[in-house]
Design an enzyme around this catalytic site. Structure first.
Site, PDB file in Angstrom:
ATOM      1  N   GLU A 238       3.746   5.427  35.321  1.00 15.94           N
ATOM      2  CA  GLU A 238       4.085   4.657  36.337  1.00 15.94           C
ATOM      3  C   GLU A 238       4.609   3.158  35.738  1.00 15.94           C
ATOM      4  O   GLU A 238       5.783   2.807  36.063  1.00 15.94           O
ATOM      5  CB  GLU A 238       3.385   4.468  37.509  1.00 15.94           C
ATOM      6  CG  GLU A 238       2.992   5.646  38.385  1.00 15.94           C
ATOM      7  CD  GLU A 238       4.381   6.395  38.849  1.00 15.94           C
ATOM      8  OE1 GLU A 238       5.360   5.545  39.241  1.00 15.94           O
ATOM      9  OE2 GLU A 238       4.384   7.715  38.719  1.00 15.94           O
TER      10      GLU A 238
ATOM     11  N   HIS B 206       8.189   3.571  33.949  1.00 18.20           N
ATOM     12  CA  HIS B 206       9.230   3.565  34.948  1.00 18.20           C
ATOM     13  C   HIS B 206       9.878   2.062  35.029  1.00 18.20           C
ATOM     14  O   HIS B 206      11.037   1.763  34.815  1.00 18.20           O
ATOM     15  CB  HIS B 206       8.918   3.971  36.413  1.00 18.20           C
ATOM     16  CG  HIS B 206       9.044   5.583  36.460  1.00 18.20           C
ATOM     17  ND1 HIS B 206      10.094   6.277  36.213  1.00 18.20           N
ATOM     18  CD2 HIS B 206       8.106   6.463  37.076  1.00 18.20           C
ATOM     19  CE1 HIS B 206       9.762   7.511  36.482  1.00 18.20           C
ATOM     20  NE2 HIS B 206       8.702   7.430  36.860  1.00 18.20           N
TER      21      HIS B 206
ATOM     22  N   GLU C 249      11.900  10.822  34.661  1.00 13.59           N
ATOM     23  CA  GLU C 249      10.758  11.272  34.599  1.00 13.59           C
ATOM     24  C   GLU C 249      10.240  11.664  33.309  1.00 13.59           C
ATOM     25  O   GLU C 249       9.086  11.346  32.877  1.00 13.59           O
ATOM     26  CB  GLU C 249      10.386  12.543  35.536  1.00 13.59           C
ATOM     27  CG  GLU C 249      10.523  11.849  37.315  1.00 13.59           C
ATOM     28  CD  GLU C 249       9.626  11.024  37.807  1.00 13.59           C
ATOM     29  OE1 GLU C 249       8.604  10.711  37.052  1.00 13.59           O
ATOM     30  OE2 GLU C 249       9.864  10.505  38.760  1.00 13.59           O
TER      31      GLU C 249
END
Length: 268
Positions: free
Chosen positions: A137, A140, A196
């Site tokens: 995460e 990102h 992703e």
């Protein structure tokens, strides 16, 4: 927050700063938007989300989230400093919070605002598993995937008009609101497959840099797939690569991740 200021940039600024290279993966991406404004909006949304949620503090799980997040943050800062790009993340205002929710989910907003849901903890099982999630995460945010999504939407809707400087502030604002609908943090979490996959790779390296064993990644993702148990796929997996491709990619990236892990004092 004046959204119209967010994307109101001239053609010269766009052509100079449109392409950004990820210093960890080497992937280049189109990033046209103003990062400081994106981070400001994200911080505002993060505060709103926390205000509407039950934030868990003081427990062993909450401390674990803070500890893992802090180690990954420190590893990222050290790496960016080492390669002379500490300025890329100098304005990040990091936060790591545990939210009470049965959802198998976690997310990081632009600028380092991280939330982990209690529902995913039984799947992470330990700090290595949690590092897989939080490394993914955080990646990102570090990779500017939010900016990239905005930029992709800009080009799809307006094409060459962007470089021609003929896009109005209201049109720029409209694109931003499509990508980041105000009041809906879930909308901040939907990335494309390439993004992703990059977060998988980058997160693997970051957890290794932070001293967490990246070999845990394959086990964690297998547990995530099993946790869905044929039901509707968790939001955390909704746009991710299929399990076979993901495991193959992780195994391809593991040797490099293990080098980072060994350099951080990990035992191979």
């Amino acid at each position: 927050m004046k959204i119209t200021h967010l994307l109101g940039m001239g053609a010269l600024a766009l052509t100079v700063s449109a392409c950004t290279t990820n210093p960890i993966t080497g992937r280049s991406s189109l990033q046209l938007a103003n990062n400081s404004e994106i981070m400001s909006m994200a911080a505002q949304e993060y505060r709103t989300t926390l205000g509407k949620s039950k934030v868990i503090t003081g427990t062993a799980d909450a401390k674990r989230v803070t500890n893992v997040g802090s180690r990954i943050k420190a590893a990222a800062q050290k790496y960016y400093q080492t390669i002379g790009r500490s300025g890329d993340i100098a304005n990040y205002q990091w936060e790591f919070n545990l939210i009470q929710s049965n959802e198998l989910n976690a997310w990081c907003m632009p600028g380092g605002k991280v939330a982990v849901y209690t529902g995913i903890l039984p799947v992470t099982k330990n700090e290595n598993g949690l590092a897989v999630v939080m490394g993914h995460e955080v990646s990102h945010a570090l990779a500017g995937h939010g900016n990239e999504r905005i930029s992709q939407a800009m080009v799809a809707q307006y094409g060459g008009a962007i470089l021609g400087g003929s896009i109005s502030n209201s049109q720029w604002a409209s694109v931003f609101q499509q990508v980041y609908p105000i009041g809906s943090q879930v909308a901040l979490l939907k990335y494309g497959r390439k993004q992703e996959s990059e977060a998988d790779e980058m997160g693997l390296y970051l957890m290794g840099m932070a001293g967490y064993d990246p070999r845990e990644a394959t086990s964690f993702w297998a547990r995530m797939e099993a946790a869905s148990n044929g039901a509707r796929q968790p939001e955390f997996l909704s746009t991710h690569p299929n399990p076979e491709s993901r495991i193959a990619d992780i195994n391809k990236d593991l040797p490099k991740a293990l080098e980072y892990y060994k350099a951080a004092g990990g035992k191979i």
